[in-house]
Design a protein around this motif. Structure first.
Motif, PDB file in Angstrom:
ATOM      1  N   ARG A  55       0.819  -1.214   0.000  1.00 50.47           N
ATOM      2  CA  ARG A  55       0.000   0.000   0.000  1.00 50.47           C
ATOM      3  C   ARG A  55       0.850   1.261   0.000  1.00 50.47           C
ATOM      4  N   VAL A  56       1.960   1.216   0.739  1.00 47.69           N
ATOM      5  CA  VAL A  56       2.870   2.369   0.781  1.00 47.69           C
ATOM      6  C   VAL A  56       3.427   2.638  -0.620  1.00 47.69           C
ATOM      7  N   LEU A  57       3.880   1.585  -1.300  1.00 49.38           N
ATOM      8  CA  LEU A  57       4.438   1.753  -2.637  1.00 49.38           C
ATOM      9  C   LEU A  57       3.393   2.301  -3.602  1.00 49.38           C
ATOM     10  N   THR A  58       2.155   1.804  -3.486  1.00 50.75           N
ATOM     11  CA  THR A  58       1.089   2.249  -4.375  1.00 50.75           C
ATOM     12  C   THR A  58       0.744   3.718  -4.137  1.00 50.75           C
ATOM     13  N   LYS A  59       0.564   4.087  -2.874  1.00 47.69           N
ATOM     14  CA  LYS A  59       0.169   5.459  -2.552  1.00 47.69           C
ATOM     15  C   LYS A  59       1.250   6.476  -2.893  1.00 47.69           C
ATOM     16  N   LEU A  60       2.515   6.061  -2.785  1.00 50.93           N
ATOM     17  CA  LEU A  60       3.614   6.982  -3.054  1.00 50.93           C
ATOM     18  C   LEU A  60       4.130   6.851  -4.485  1.00 50.93           C
ATOM     19  N   ASP A  61       3.500   5.991  -5.261  1.00 55.93           N
ATOM     20  CA  ASP A  61       3.881   5.772  -6.662  1.00 55.93           C
ATOM     21  C   ASP A  61       5.357   5.398  -6.777  1.00 55.93           C
ATOM     22  N   LEU A  62       5.767   4.436  -5.947  1.00 52.64           N
ATOM     23  CA  LEU A  62       7.144   3.953  -5.953  1.00 52.64           C
ATOM     24  C   LEU A  62       7.194   2.558  -6.561  1.00 52.64           C
ATOM     25  N   ARG A  63       8.380   2.200  -7.057  1.00 55.23           N
ATOM     26  CA  ARG A  63       8.514   0.924  -7.756  1.00 55.23           C
ATOM     27  C   ARG A  63       9.154  -0.173  -6.920  1.00 55.23           C
ATOM     28  N   SER A  64       9.808   0.186  -5.830  1.00 59.12           N
ATOM     29  CA  SER A  64      10.467  -0.836  -5.013  1.00 59.12           C
ATOM     30  C   SER A  64      10.597  -0.346  -3.576  1.00 59.12           C
ATOM     31  N   ARG A  65      10.857  -1.268  -2.664  1.00 58.43           N
ATOM     32  CA  ARG A  65      11.034  -0.907  -1.266  1.00 58.43           C
ATOM     33  C   ARG A  65      12.344  -0.142  -1.065  1.00 58.43           C
ATOM     34  N   VAL A  66      13.305  -0.342  -1.974  1.00 62.00           N
ATOM     35  CA  VAL A  66      14.546   0.420  -1.877  1.00 62.00           C
ATOM     36  C   VAL A  66      14.271   1.894  -2.153  1.00 62.00           C
ATOM     37  N   GLN A  67      13.430   2.173  -3.147  1.00 63.57           N
ATOM     38  CA  GLN A  67      13.035   3.552  -3.399  1.00 63.57           C
ATOM     39  C   GLN A  67      12.289   4.119  -2.191  1.00 63.57           C
ATOM     40  N   ALA A  68      11.465   3.295  -1.557  1.00 61.05           N
ATOM     41  CA  ALA A  68      10.737   3.732  -0.364  1.00 61.05           C
ATOM     42  C   ALA A  68      11.709   4.063   0.768  1.00 61.05           C
ATOM     43  N   ALA A  69      12.768   3.275   0.891  1.00 63.09           N
ATOM     44  CA  ALA A  69      13.759   3.521   1.936  1.00 63.09           C
ATOM     45  C   ALA A  69      14.453   4.860   1.721  1.00 63.09           C
ATOM     46  N   ILE A  70      14.793   5.155   0.469  1.00 65.91           N
ATOM     47  CA  ILE A  70      15.438   6.431   0.155  1.00 65.91           C
ATOM     48  C   ILE A  70      14.495   7.592   0.475  1.00 65.91           C
ATOM     49  N   LEU A  71      13.227   7.437   0.085  1.00 64.73           N
ATOM     50  CA  LEU A  71      12.249   8.490   0.359  1.00 64.73           C
ATOM     51  C   LEU A  71      12.071   8.690   1.865  1.00 64.73           C
ATOM     52  N   ALA A  72      12.065   7.589   2.626  1.00 60.63           N
ATOM     53  CA  ALA A  72      11.915   7.693   4.079  1.00 60.63           C
ATOM     54  C   ALA A  72      13.073   8.475   4.689  1.00 60.63           C
ATOM     55  N   GLN A  73      14.279   8.238   4.152  1.00 59.05           N
ATOM     56  CA  GLN A  73      15.441   9.002   4.631  1.00 59.05           C
ATOM     57  C   GLN A  73      15.279  10.483   4.307  1.00 59.05           C
ATOM     58  N   GLU A  74      14.873  10.759   3.067  1.00 59.47           N
ATOM     59  CA  GLU A  74      14.771  12.151   2.627  1.00 59.47           C
ATOM     60  C   GLU A  74      13.648  12.912   3.327  1.00 59.47           C
ATOM     61  N   SER A  75      12.608  12.185   3.738  1.00 58.12           N
ATOM     62  CA  SER A  75      11.471  12.847   4.378  1.00 58.12           C
ATOM     63  C   SER A  75      11.587  12.887   5.894  1.00 58.12           C
ATOM     64  N   GLY A  76      12.667  12.319   6.430  1.00 56.89           N
ATOM     65  CA  GLY A  76      12.909  12.374   7.865  1.00 56.89           C
ATOM     66  C   GLY A  76      12.125  11.367   8.681  1.00 56.89           C
ATOM     67  N   LEU A  77      11.548  10.344   8.024  1.00 56.89           N
ATOM     68  CA  LEU A  77      10.759   9.346   8.743  1.00 56.89           C
ATOM     69  C   LEU A  77      11.590   8.191   9.276  1.00 56.89           C
ATOM     70  N   ALA A  78      12.750   7.946   8.683  1.00 59.99           N
ATOM     71  CA  ALA A  78      13.580   6.819   9.093  1.00 59.99           C
ATOM     72  C   ALA A  78      14.025   6.980  10.539  1.00 59.99           C
ATOM     73  N   GLY A  79      13.913   5.896  11.287  1.00 60.38           N
ATOM     74  CA  GLY A  79      14.404   5.902  12.658  1.00 60.38           C
ATOM     75  C   GLY A  79      13.429   6.411  13.695  1.00 60.38           C
ATOM     76  N   GLN A  80      12.245   6.812  13.280  1.00 59.76           N
ATOM     77  CA  GLN A  80      11.292   7.354  14.239  1.00 59.76           C
ATOM     78  C   GLN A  80      10.632   6.280  15.098  1.00 59.76           C
ATOM     79  N   GLN A  81      10.749   4.987  14.686  1.00 64.42           N
ATOM     80  CA  GLN A  81      10.072   3.929  15.432  1.00 64.42           C
ATOM     81  C   GLN A  81      10.965   3.224  16.450  1.00 64.42           C
ATOM     82  N   ARG A  82      12.163   3.718  16.629  1.00 60.20           N
ATOM     83  CA  ARG A  82      13.064   3.064  17.583  1.00 60.20           C
ATOM     84  C   ARG A  82      12.632   3.291  19.011  1.00 60.20           C
TER      85      ARG A  82
END
Length: 218
Positions: A191-218
């Protein structure tokens, strides 16, 4: 059912070696071969493989362009396998939608494992590539958080999953972190890939880094 694999590489000896390794692995079947990107695309359309092993430097249509076509047409996952770990190849492959990037020096067992992981929806990167990406993020100036189109459409749980992807966590690790089942994780990732129009989870990981979401669940 076996994982159906297409092998695309312009070097016949290398292609034969890859085919031999994969055909000897339990639960994997090589259904086709290609010596260039254009043939790989035609073969993928006809054979509908689960995973395509894609070389980068091939005559005519190269592996990156072919990857872009396969991903756009949803013709299975693409695992890029190349001799070169040049930054331009890494980033171009991942932006084209490849689910993973490995070097041809990879051991046979690791190659087989990577095919299985990519088929299961995981992202796979060679250790050398992972170190490069981490170093790139660590040495770059902290980017201003961006809000990509579609981010507001994510549910709170989907945002949590995206943040975990930004840390490079596997489905099993995300499930453990968020106390949910792996099947549920796969659904959220899709669902995340579909809503963000991404092609792979690696692209999602890069976007998460760029948007400041990475690491917020620790």
């Amino acid at each position: 059912m076996s994982i159906r694999v297409l092998v695309a590489d312009d070097h016949g000896a290398i292609r034969a070696g890859l085919v031999m390794i994969l055909n000897h692995a339990e639960g994997i079947e090589v259904v086709g071969e290609a010596a260039d990107g254009a043939t790989a695309v035609r073969q993928a359309r006809a054979l509908r493989p689960d995973v395509t092993l894609m070389d980068v430097r091939m005559p005519g249509v190269d592996g990156i362009a072919a990857t872009r076509e396969l991903v756009a047409e949803q013709l299975g996952q693409v695992l890029v396998l190349t001799t070169f770990d040049l930054d331009e190849y890494v980033y171009a492959s991942l932006r084209a939608g490849a689910a993973g990037f490995l070097l041809k020096s990879v051991e046979a067992a690791r190659l087989v494992e990577a095919v299985r992981l990519v088929h299961a929806g995981e992202g796979v990167l060679a250790p050398q590539i992972t170190r490069k990406l981490i170093s790139a993020f660590a040495t770059a100036e902290p980017p201003k958080p961006v809000t990509p189109p579609g981010l507001a459409e994510l549910t709170e749980r989907e945002r949590e999953v995206l943040g975990c992807l930004g840390e490079g966590l596997s489905n099993a690790q995300i499930a453990s972190r968020l106390f949910i089942g792996e099947t549920t994780v796969k659904t959220h990732v899709s669902r995340v890939l579909t809503k963000l129009d991404l092609r792979s989870r690696v692209q999602a990981a890069i976007l998460a880094q760029e948007s400041g979401l990475a690491g917020q669940q620790r």
